[in-house]
Scaffold this active site. Structure first.
Site, mmCIF file in Angstrom:
data_model
loop_
_atom_site.group_PDB
_atom_site.id
_atom_site.type_symbol
_atom_site.label_atom_id
_atom_site.label_comp_id
_atom_site.label_asym_id
_atom_site.label_seq_id
_atom_site.Cartn_x
_atom_site.Cartn_y
_atom_site.Cartn_z
ATOM 1 N N HIS A 94 0.846 -1.192 0.000
ATOM 2 C CA HIS A 94 0.000 0.000 0.000
ATOM 3 C C HIS A 94 0.884 1.246 0.000
ATOM 4 C CE1 HIS A 94 -3.502 2.504 1.424
ATOM 5 N NE2 HIS A 94 -2.494 3.251 1.866
ATOM 6 N N GLU A 95 1.892 1.258 0.884
ATOM 7 C CA GLU A 95 2.786 2.411 0.970
ATOM 8 C C GLU A 95 3.671 2.518 -0.266
ATOM 9 O OE1 GLU A 95 2.730 4.822 3.022
ATOM 10 O OE2 GLU A 95 1.182 3.975 4.317
ATOM 11 N N HIS A 103 2.043 4.342 -3.135
ATOM 12 C CA HIS A 103 2.079 5.797 -3.041
ATOM 13 C C HIS A 103 3.388 6.331 -3.616
ATOM 14 C CE1 HIS A 103 -1.608 6.227 -0.868
ATOM 15 N NE2 HIS A 103 -1.179 5.627 0.240
#
Length: 214
Positions: free
Chosen positions: A21-22, A25
């Site tokens: 998820h990170e 980004h």
């Protein structure tokens, strides 16, 4: 299934759900012009670069223990993003923010495929463990996707709303960010967060079941 077995089966999908998820980004930020995460070595599919001792390991393990496997939650080291470096800061913020939940959606669909395979295959030595791991993968990615899409800064949903609002309203709305985490904790302890998330997760799981014929 005892706690050690639950932890062993849940570890892989939880770590990847939180850390990728990170990473998403960071990939999106670099694509739209901000190299900060790349320069710090944070644009990587290696979970070790994103693991937070407390948020990625200890908290999910404790929650699994306390809830007997009924609840999953955690976080990774936030990927640094300098929105001012983006080519179109306000517009591109939407895509950088959406990349994290988008990664969780992609992983949820991937784990659903694994679950479909495990259910449809003849029984083999680790069939039950694979099914349980896939279920955890769908569940944790669904929770992280829905939670992060809530319209509350600094969650991804809050940044998406900020990107869509007119400049003056966006600036005022973004001032909520300093209170975002306390508000989230208050909603959690008051049981409001569960009330909000439960129907959204039911809808998400229903879509997964419909798509894959579970």
């Amino acid at each position: 299934m005892n706690f050690i077995q639950t932890l062993a089966i849940s570890a892989l999908p939880i770590i990847f759900a939180i850390t990728l998820h990170e990473a998403a980004h960071g990939y999106a930020a670099r694509h739209f012009g901000d190299p900060t995460a790349w320069q710090m070595g944070r644009i990587s599919l290696n979970p070790l670069r994103h693991v937070d001792l407390v948020g990625t390991l200890l908290v999910p393990a404790l929650i699994l223990l306390i809830s007997a496997g009924g609840l999953l939650f955690g976080w990774a080291k936030p990927v640094p993003v300098n929105f001012g470096n983006l080519r179109r800061p306000k517009q591109d913020m939407l895509w950088v923010a959406a990349a994290g939940p988008g990664a969780n959606l992609a992983m949820a669909l991937g784990w659903a495929l694994v679950l479909k395979f495990a259910i449809g295959s003849p029984e083999f030595a680790y069939a039950e463990a694979l099914r349980e791991m896939a279920l955890v993968g769908v569940r944790i990615n669904g929770v992280l996707m829905v939670l992060n899409l809530l319209p509350l800064p600094p969650l991804d949903g809050g940044r998406i709303v900020t990107s869509l609002l007119p400049h003056r309203a966006a600036w005022k709305f973004s001032q909520l960010e300093r209170w975002g985490f306390p508000i989230l904790l208050a909603l959690l302890f008051l049981g409001v967060l569960d009330t909000i998330l439960r129907p959204l997760l039911w809808l998400f799981n229903s879509l997964i079941r419909t798509l894959f014929g579970f």
